[in-house]
Design an enzyme around this catalytic site. Structure first.
Site, PDB file in Angstrom:
ATOM      1  N   ALA A 172       0.835  -1.201   0.000  1.00  0.00           N
ATOM      2  CA  ALA A 172       0.000   0.000   0.000  1.00  0.00           C
ATOM      3  C   ALA A 172       0.873   1.255   0.000  1.00  0.00           C
ATOM      4  O   ALA A 172       1.988   1.228   0.523  1.00  0.00           O
ATOM      5  CB  ALA A 172      -0.888   0.009   1.246  1.00  0.00           C
ATOM      6  N   ASP A 173       0.372   2.323  -0.603  1.00  0.00           N
ATOM      7  CA  ASP A 173       1.040   3.615  -0.428  1.00  0.00           C
ATOM      8  C   ASP A 173       0.244   4.410   0.611  1.00  0.00           C
ATOM      9  O   ASP A 173      -0.771   3.937   1.120  1.00  0.00           O
ATOM     10  CB  ASP A 173       1.189   4.362  -1.759  1.00  0.00           C
ATOM     11  N   SER A 174       0.736   5.615   0.939  1.00  0.00           N
ATOM     12  CA  SER A 174       0.107   6.337   2.046  1.00  0.00           C
ATOM     13  C   SER A 174      -1.349   6.699   1.751  1.00  0.00           C
ATOM     14  O   SER A 174      -2.191   6.722   2.637  1.00  0.00           O
ATOM     15  CB  SER A 174       0.918   7.583   2.386  1.00  0.00           C
ATOM     16  N   ASP A 227      -3.356   4.869  -0.039  1.00  0.00           N
ATOM     17  CA  ASP A 227      -4.124   3.632   0.160  1.00  0.00           C
ATOM     18  C   ASP A 227      -4.542   3.486   1.620  1.00  0.00           C
ATOM     19  O   ASP A 227      -5.661   3.061   1.916  1.00  0.00           O
ATOM     20  CB  ASP A 227      -3.281   2.407  -0.234  1.00  0.00           C
TER      21      ASP A 227
END
Lengths: 79, 245
Positions: A35-37, A39
């Site tokens: 995940a990225d931030s 997400d």
């Protein structure tokens, strides 16, 4: 496994598009599940919607793993 | 091209010349519009002239509670906000040496802070729908600077920086964030200038004339459209060639 845990995992699988087998209680959204931030912000929004709870920003920042999410929601539902 | 049927747009500062033109142009392309501003009567006049698909959502953007209530009000009126046009702005021009903190704060609060707060409030819905347009009306002076306008120019430059940062954050979710930067636009304010001064102003513009509110509105229509879906973090300068940047 609790109902909350099942539903949390389902949201994580759907949102991040990861395989079910990869999602464990101690999985970190960012480190293990890609995940990225943004997400993580969306996951919190999805949890809020699914469980009808409000997750304040300072609590949201501490929800880093699947278990963190389950624990928060169970505590919120108990209270 | 540039069909906005089924889209919903909130326009702040809709009582002004440029804001009214933007609202009218988006509406003409099929969008449902929510008109915001402080002068309720003027907003209602504009809504009545547009007919269907036009709502009035007044707000005073210098008041934090009023800013916080605006997106919920627009969502209640239209169901959702697909397009946010941050157009409201004010000036408190004076030389820096005479500029009071209140002049600085008032301009920054309305022009920049409220724009960020409105954008932030729209993001949740836009992210869920994987679609959104956030367009801020900045100014040529935000890039070139202008004596007497430290506060205004800072607020307009701030909009550009904010838009670029936000654009990078939400691009992957189908949301674009852009600015339109007008040069000299003919408005009620420039109308009263003496002819000699108008000529002097026009001499500095390669096109030889001031722009119109409709020139700005057309740029907003483009950036609102599906056709501009790959354009983000940009500032579209609409200034007759006055500054080529």
């Amino acid at each position: 496994m609790s109902d909350v845990a099942d539903r949390v995992k389902k949201i994580v699988i759907e949102h991040l598009g990861v395989e079910e087998a990869k999602v464990a209680e101690n999985s970190s959204f960012i480190d293990d599940l890609g995940a990225d931030s943004l997400d993580t912000v969306e996951l919190v929004m999805a949890f809020e919607e699914e469980f009808g709870v409000e997750i304040p920003d300072d609590a949201a920042e501490k929800i880093l793993t699947v278990q963190d999410a389950i624990s928060f929601i169970e505590a919120a539902n108990a209270g | 091209m540039f069909d906005l049927t089924g889209k919903t747009a909130l326009i702040t500062g809709a009582t002004g010349g440029i804001g009214g033109a933007i609202a009218t142009a988006l509406h003409a392309r099929g969008a449902t519009v929510a008109l915001s501003g402080t002068r309720v009567e003027k907003l209602e006049e504009l809504a009545a002239s547009l007919g269907e698909r036009a709502f009035v959502t007044p707000a005073n953007l210098s008041d934090a509670d009023s800013v916080a209530a605006l997106i919920p009000a627009a969502e209640q009126a239209m169901g959702q906000v697909d397009i946010l046009v941050n157009n409201a702005g004010l000036t408190r021009d004076t030389l820096a040496m005479r500029m009071k903190d209140e002049d600085w704060d008032a301009v920054l609060r309305v022009n920049l802070t409220s724009s960020f707060q409105l954008a932030r409030a729209c993001l949740k819905g836009m992210m869920k729908r994987r679609h959104g347009r956030i367009i801020s009306i900045t100014s040529i002076v935000g890039v070139t600077g202008n004596p007497g306008q430290c506060n205004y120019a800072a607020s307009k430059a701030g909009l550009i920086g904010m838009s670029k940062s936000l654009a990078a954050e939400v691009a992957s979710r189908g949301i674009t964030v852009n600015c339109v930067a007008p040069g000299f636009i003919a408005t009620a304010m420039t109308e009263v200038l003496p002819d000699a001064q108008k000529e002097k102003l026009n001499a500095g513009i390669p096109m030889g004339r001031m722009g119109s509110s409709d020139d700005i509105a057309s740029a907003v229509v483009y950036l609102s459209s599906d056709e501009a879906g790959y354009v983000t973090g940009q500032t579209l300068h609409v200034n007759g060639g006055m500054a080529m940047i």
